[in-house]
Design an enzyme around this catalytic site. Structure first.
Site, PDB file in Angstrom:
ATOM      1  N   CYS A  71       0.838  -1.206   0.000  1.00  0.00           N
ATOM      2  CA  CYS A  71       0.000   0.000   0.000  1.00  0.00           C
ATOM      3  C   CYS A  71       0.872   1.256   0.000  1.00  0.00           C
ATOM      4  CB  CYS A  71      -0.877  -0.018   1.249  1.00  0.00           C
ATOM      5  SG  CYS A  71      -1.836   1.475   1.408  1.00  0.00           S
ATOM      6  N   CYS A  77      -1.385   6.085   6.929  1.00  0.00           N
ATOM      7  CA  CYS A  77      -2.780   6.094   7.374  1.00  0.00           C
ATOM      8  C   CYS A  77      -2.886   5.174   8.581  1.00  0.00           C
ATOM      9  CB  CYS A  77      -3.721   5.669   6.247  1.00  0.00           C
ATOM     10  SG  CYS A  77      -4.344   4.003   6.357  1.00  0.00           S
ATOM     11  N   CYS A  80      -3.655  -0.249   8.292  1.00  0.00           N
ATOM     12  CA  CYS A  80      -3.070  -1.595   8.292  1.00  0.00           C
ATOM     13  C   CYS A  80      -1.779  -1.689   9.096  1.00  0.00           C
ATOM     14  CB  CYS A  80      -2.800  -2.035   6.861  1.00  0.00           C
ATOM     15  SG  CYS A  80      -4.303  -2.324   5.947  1.00  0.00           S
ATOM     16  N   CYS A 157      -8.001   1.605  -1.346  1.00  0.00           N
ATOM     17  CA  CYS A 157      -7.572   0.959  -0.112  1.00  0.00           C
ATOM     18  C   CYS A 157      -7.575  -0.538  -0.354  1.00  0.00           C
ATOM     19  CB  CYS A 157      -8.516   1.333   1.021  1.00  0.00           C
ATOM     20  SG  CYS A 157      -8.193   0.366   2.499  1.00  0.00           S
ATOM     21  N   GLN A 279     -21.226  -6.597  10.207  1.00  0.00           N
ATOM     22  CA  GLN A 279     -19.838  -7.026  10.320  1.00  0.00           C
ATOM     23  C   GLN A 279     -19.140  -6.706   9.008  1.00  0.00           C
ATOM     24  OE1 GLN A 279     -18.684  -8.127  13.155  1.00  0.00           O
ATOM     25  NE2 GLN A 279     -20.430  -8.944  14.274  1.00  0.00           N
ATOM     26  N   TYR A 308     -26.857  -6.702  22.538  1.00  0.00           N
ATOM     27  CA  TYR A 308     -26.154  -5.911  21.518  1.00  0.00           C
ATOM     28  C   TYR A 308     -26.388  -6.591  20.152  1.00  0.00           C
ATOM     29  CZ  TYR A 308     -23.750  -4.590  25.853  1.00  0.00           C
ATOM     30  OH  TYR A 308     -23.466  -4.208  27.142  1.00  0.00           O
ATOM     31  N   GLU A 329     -31.066  -4.007  21.488  1.00  0.00           N
ATOM     32  CA  GLU A 329     -30.252  -3.152  20.620  1.00  0.00           C
ATOM     33  C   GLU A 329     -30.668  -1.698  20.817  1.00  0.00           C
ATOM     34  OE1 GLU A 329     -27.657  -3.253  18.355  1.00  0.00           O
ATOM     35  OE2 GLU A 329     -28.150  -1.153  17.984  1.00  0.00           O
ATOM     36  N   ASP A 381     -22.371  -9.300  22.395  1.00  0.00           N
ATOM     37  CA  ASP A 381     -21.557  -8.843  21.257  1.00  0.00           C
ATOM     38  C   ASP A 381     -21.476  -7.312  21.314  1.00  0.00           C
ATOM     39  OD1 ASP A 381     -20.211  -8.515  18.897  1.00  0.00           O
ATOM     40  OD2 ASP A 381     -21.787  -9.312  17.609  1.00  0.00           O
ATOM     41  N   CYS A 408     -14.767  -7.385  19.859  1.00  0.00           N
ATOM     42  CA  CYS A 408     -13.863  -6.810  18.852  1.00  0.00           C
ATOM     43  C   CYS A 408     -12.689  -6.100  19.529  1.00  0.00           C
ATOM     44  CB  CYS A 408     -14.612  -5.872  17.922  1.00  0.00           C
ATOM     45  SG  CYS A 408     -15.519  -4.605  18.786  1.00  0.00           S
TER      46      CYS A 408
HETATM   47  C1  LIG Z   1     -20.462  -5.157  17.664  1.00  0.00           C
HETATM   48  S1  LIG Z   1     -22.090  -4.746  17.232  1.00  0.00           S
HETATM   49  C2  LIG Z   1     -22.877  -6.314  17.190  1.00  0.00           C
HETATM   50  C3  LIG Z   1     -24.138  -6.383  16.397  1.00  0.00           C
HETATM   51  C4  LIG Z   1     -24.681  -7.763  16.086  1.00  0.00           C
HETATM   52  N1  LIG Z   1     -24.527  -8.703  17.165  1.00  0.00           N
HETATM   53  C5  LIG Z   1     -24.070  -8.295  14.805  1.00  0.00           C
HETATM   54  O1  LIG Z   1     -23.329  -9.262  14.839  1.00  0.00           O
HETATM   55  O2  LIG Z   1     -24.345  -7.691  13.754  1.00  0.00           O
HETATM   56  C6  LIG Z   1     -22.641  -3.972  18.670  1.00  0.00           C
HETATM   57  C7  LIG Z   1     -24.084  -3.495  18.614  1.00  0.00           C
HETATM   58  O3  LIG Z   1     -24.420  -2.981  19.901  1.00  0.00           O
HETATM   59  C8  LIG Z   1     -25.216  -1.831  19.756  1.00  0.00           C
HETATM   60  N2  LIG Z   1     -25.065  -1.106  21.024  1.00  0.00           N
HETATM   61  C9  LIG Z   1     -24.065  -0.267  21.397  1.00  0.00           C
HETATM   62  N3  LIG Z   1     -24.221   0.106  22.676  1.00  0.00           N
HETATM   63  C10 LIG Z   1     -25.344  -0.523  23.121  1.00  0.00           C
HETATM   64  C11 LIG Z   1     -26.003  -0.557  24.377  1.00  0.00           C
HETATM   65  N4  LIG Z   1     -25.551   0.141  25.422  1.00  0.00           N
HETATM   66  N5  LIG Z   1     -27.104  -1.296  24.505  1.00  0.00           N
HETATM   67  C12 LIG Z   1     -27.583  -2.025  23.438  1.00  0.00           C
HETATM   68  N6  LIG Z   1     -26.987  -2.028  22.221  1.00  0.00           N
HETATM   69  C13 LIG Z   1     -25.888  -1.288  22.072  1.00  0.00           C
HETATM   70  C14 LIG Z   1     -24.675  -1.163  18.522  1.00  0.00           C
HETATM   71  O4  LIG Z   1     -25.627  -0.314  17.948  1.00  0.00           O
HETATM   72  C15 LIG Z   1     -24.355  -2.364  17.632  1.00  0.00           C
HETATM   73  O5  LIG Z   1     -25.458  -2.697  16.837  1.00  0.00           O
END
Ligand SMILES: C[S@@+](CC[C@H](N)C(=O)[O-])C[C@H]1O[C@@H](n2cnc3c(N)ncnc32)[C@H](O)[C@@H]1O
Length: 482
Positions: A71, A77, A80, A157, A279, A308, A329, A381, A408
Site C-alpha cells: 500500500c 494512514c 493496516c 484501499c 460485520q 447488543y 439493541e 456482542d 472486537c
Molecule cells: C459489535 S455490534 C454487534 C451487532 C450484532 N450482534 C451483529 O453481529 O451484527 C454492537 C451493537 O451494539 C449496539 N449497542 C451499542 N451500545 C449498546 C447498548 N448500550 N445497549 C444495546 N446495544 C448497544 C450497537 O448499535 C451495535 O449494533
C-alpha cells in the site's frame, strides 16, 4: 533517553497494538512497525515517566516474518498496522495479543485456539468510512493518520472492496465541479464531513455526511455515481452540524435508490439499512456466526438472550433451534430491521426484539426469563468498550449457565471475562485483581476470528460455562453490591 534522539536497539516484545517493544535505559519503548528480534534504528518521539515512544528509521536486521507492504500509504494512514507481516504470522501475533490481555488484565491463563481466517486477506471489507477534510492543500478524502485528526489522502484501499477507488473518484469529480469543501475542524465550516459506504450483496448504500442539507449539485452527484459504479446503489445525505466526533447526525435524507437492501447468510434473509451495524467481512462473519450457533447449542427448552443484537441476524439464526431468542439493541432502525427479519424468516413467534440499552433492559429481562425457564444462554456482542457493569452483574446474579461472548477488543473482553469468572472484582469503585477466588465460570473456548486481516484488530469468540458446584455461593463480591 531524550526526545528526538536517534538510537539503535533490538525489539524484545510485542505490544497489544502489534507494535514492537524495546527495553532500553530501564525504559519500555513502544515502536510501531518493528517486529520481535529485529535490530532497528529509531527516533525517540516522546518520553514519559513510565515509557517512551519511537518511530522506525531503518530496519537493520529484518525478521524472517517481515514482508513488503504494497500500500502506498502504509504506515501513514492509521489502517493496516500489520501489513508488513506474513499473513500466517499476523494470526500468531493476534493469538498472542489475546492471550497476553487475558494474563495481564484478568490474571487468567487461557488456551487460545488457532485463529480462523477469511477467504481473502485483501479486498475483504464491505464497509468504508472516509473523512473529508479541508486543508491548505485543498480538499482531502482519506483516512485519519493513527491517533490524529489529520486525514491522509487515499485513492484506493487494498483491504476495502474493489468499488473503493470508484467511490473516491466520483466524489472528487463532484467536489471539483461544484467547489464543494471538506470539513474544517477549526472553524467548523465546509460542506461534506464524511463519506460512508456499505455493501449489502452487491448493493451499495452511499452516504454523504453534510453540514447543510441544501448542498448543491446532488442530482449531478447521483449521475456521476451512476457513471462510476457498476453496482446498484442508494445515496443518502446525513446532516451533522454538531461539534462532536460522532459520524452521523440524526437526520438522514434518501436522495436516490432503495432505503435498505436484503441479503442472505446461513439460511437467514436479512435487511440492512443506512444505520444498521454490519460485520465488515462476510466470509469471517459467516464462520463466526455458525461458531456462535454451535457454542450456544440451543434446543427447544433454551431461551437465548442476544445482547447488543444489531440488525438481528444472529438473533434469528439462534432462534431457529431455540425455544425463543430475545434481542436487545440501542439503534431504532436496527431493531426495525431485526423485526422485519423475524417476519421475513417466519420466526416472529420465536423472536422478541427490545429497543434500548442493555444496561437498562438486560438485568430485569434476565431475571424474568430465569424465573420462567431452566435453560438460558446469553450472547454478548458489545461495541469496543465492552459490557456495562450492570450487565455483568445481572449475569452473575442470575446464574446464567452459558455465556457466549463475541468481542472486537481483547482488552475489554479480558476485563469482562475476568469479572464474570471472578478473577477481577470492583473494589472501592475500581476494577482490581482478586488473589483468592473460586471461579464462577470455566473459559471453555477462546478463538480469534480474523475479521480484520492486515490490521491490529481481531474478533474473538469466548465461551463461558457455569461451574456448577458453586452455584448460589457467590454473594461476597463488591460487584454483587453495585
Ligand atoms: C459489535 S455490534 C454487534 C451487532 C450484532 N450482534 C451483529 O453481529 O451484527 C454492537 C451493537 O451494539 C449496539 N449497542 C451499542 N451500545 C449498546 C447498548 N448500550 N445497549 C444495546 N446495544 C448497544 C450497537 O448499535 C451495535 O449494533
Amino acid at each position: 533517553m531524550k526526545k528526538n534522539e536517534e538510537r539503535v536497539g533490538v525489539v524484545v516484545g510485542l505490544g497489544s497494538n502489534g507494535e514492537g517493544i524495546l527495553k532500553e535505559d530501564g525504559m519500555v519503548v513502544f515502536v510501531p512497525f518493528a517486529l520481535v528480534g529485529e535490530k532497528i534504528r529509531y527516533r525517540v518521539l516522546k518520553v514519559t515517566s513510565k515509557c517512551a515512544y519511537g518511530k522506525v528509521l531503518e530496519v537493520l536486521t529484518p525478521a524472517e516474518i517481515r514482508v513488503r507492504a504494497n500500500c502506498p500509504v502504509f504506515t501513514k494512514c492509521g489502517g493496516c498496522n500489520l501489513q508488513h507481516v506474513k499473513y500466517f504470522n499476523q494470526l500468531k501475533i493476534k493469538e498472542d495479543i489475546i492471550a497476553n490481555c487475558f494474563k495481564k488484565i484478568a490474571g487468567l491463563s487461557v488456551d487460545v485456539k488457532p485463529a480462523v481466517k477469511g477467504d481473502d486477506e485483501f479486498r475483504y471489507r464491505n464497509k468504508l468510512q472516509l473523512p473529508v477534510q479541508e486543508t491548505s492543500n485543498g480538499t482531502v478524502i482519506g483516512f485519519y493518520a493513527e491517533n490524529s485528526h489529520r486525514v491522509v489522502q487515499i485513492d484506493d484501499c487494498l483491504i476495502n472492496a474493489p468499488w473503493t477507488a470508484n467511490v473516491i473518484k466520483a466524489f472528487k469529480t463532484y467536489f471539483e465541479e461544484f467547489n464543494i469543501k471538506g470539513y474544517n475542524e477549526l472553524d467548523k465550516s465546509g460542506d461534506v464531513r464524511e463519506i460512508t459506504v456499505k455493501e449489502v450483496k452487491g448493493n451499495l448504500i452511499v452516504t454523504a455526511v453534510v453540514l447543510n442539507e441544501n448542498i448543491r449539485g446532488t442530482d449531478r452527484l447521483i449521475y456521476i455515481l451512476k457513471e462510476q459504479l457498476k453496482y446498484t446503489f442508494s445515496l443518502y445525505l446525513n446532516v451533522n452540524n454538531t461539534d462532536t466526533n460522532v459520524v452521523y447526525g440524526e437526520k438522514f435524507i434518501l436522495l436516490y435508490g432503495s432505503p435498505d437492501y436484503t441479503g442472505e447468510m446461513l439460511g437467514i434473509k436479512y435487511k440492512i439499512g443506512v444505520r444498521s451495524f454490519m460485520q465488515v467481512n462476510n466470509s469471517v462473519c459467516c464462520k463466526l456466526y455458525s461458531a456462535v450457533r454451535d457454542a450456544v447449542d440451543a434446543d427447544d427448552d433454551t431461551v437465548v438472550i442476544d445482547a447488543y443484537s444489531g440488525a438481528g441476524l444472529m438473533t434469528a439464526l439462534l432462534a431457529k433451534n431455540a425455544k425463543k431468542a430475545i434481542g436487545i439493541e440501542i439503534i431504532p432502525e436496527a431493531v426495525k430491521c431485526a423485526d422485519d427479519l423475524a417476519l421475513k424468516n417466519n420466526l416472529q413467534n420465536k423472536i422478541c426484539n427490545h429497543l434500548g440499552k442493555c444496561e437498562d433492559i438486560l438485568p430485569n429481562l434476565v431475571k424474568e426469563e430465569r424465573e420462567k425457564n431452566s435453560k438460558i444462554c446469553v450472547v454478548l456482542d458489545p461495541p469496543r468498550k465492552g459490557c456495562a457493569i450492570s450487565v455483568i452483574k445481572a449475569l452473575i446474579d442470575n446464574d446464567i449457565d452459558k455465556i457466549v461472548y463475541v468481542s472486537c477488543l481483547p482488552s475489554t473482553l479480558a476485563r469482562d471475562v475476568g469479572l464474570l469468572v471472578g478473577s477481577l472484582d470492583v473494589i472501592d469503585g475500581e476494577i482490581k485483581k482478586v488473589a483468592d477466588y473460586k471461579p464462577r465460570y470455566e473459559v471453555s473456548l477462546v478463538r480469534p476470528y480474523d475479521m480484520f486481516a492486515n490490521t491490529k484488530h481481531v474478533e474473538t469468540l469466548v465461551c463461558l460455562t457455569k461451574i456448577k458446584d458453586i452455584i448460589g455461593e457467590d454473594a461476597g463480591s463488591a460487584l454483587a453490591d453495585i
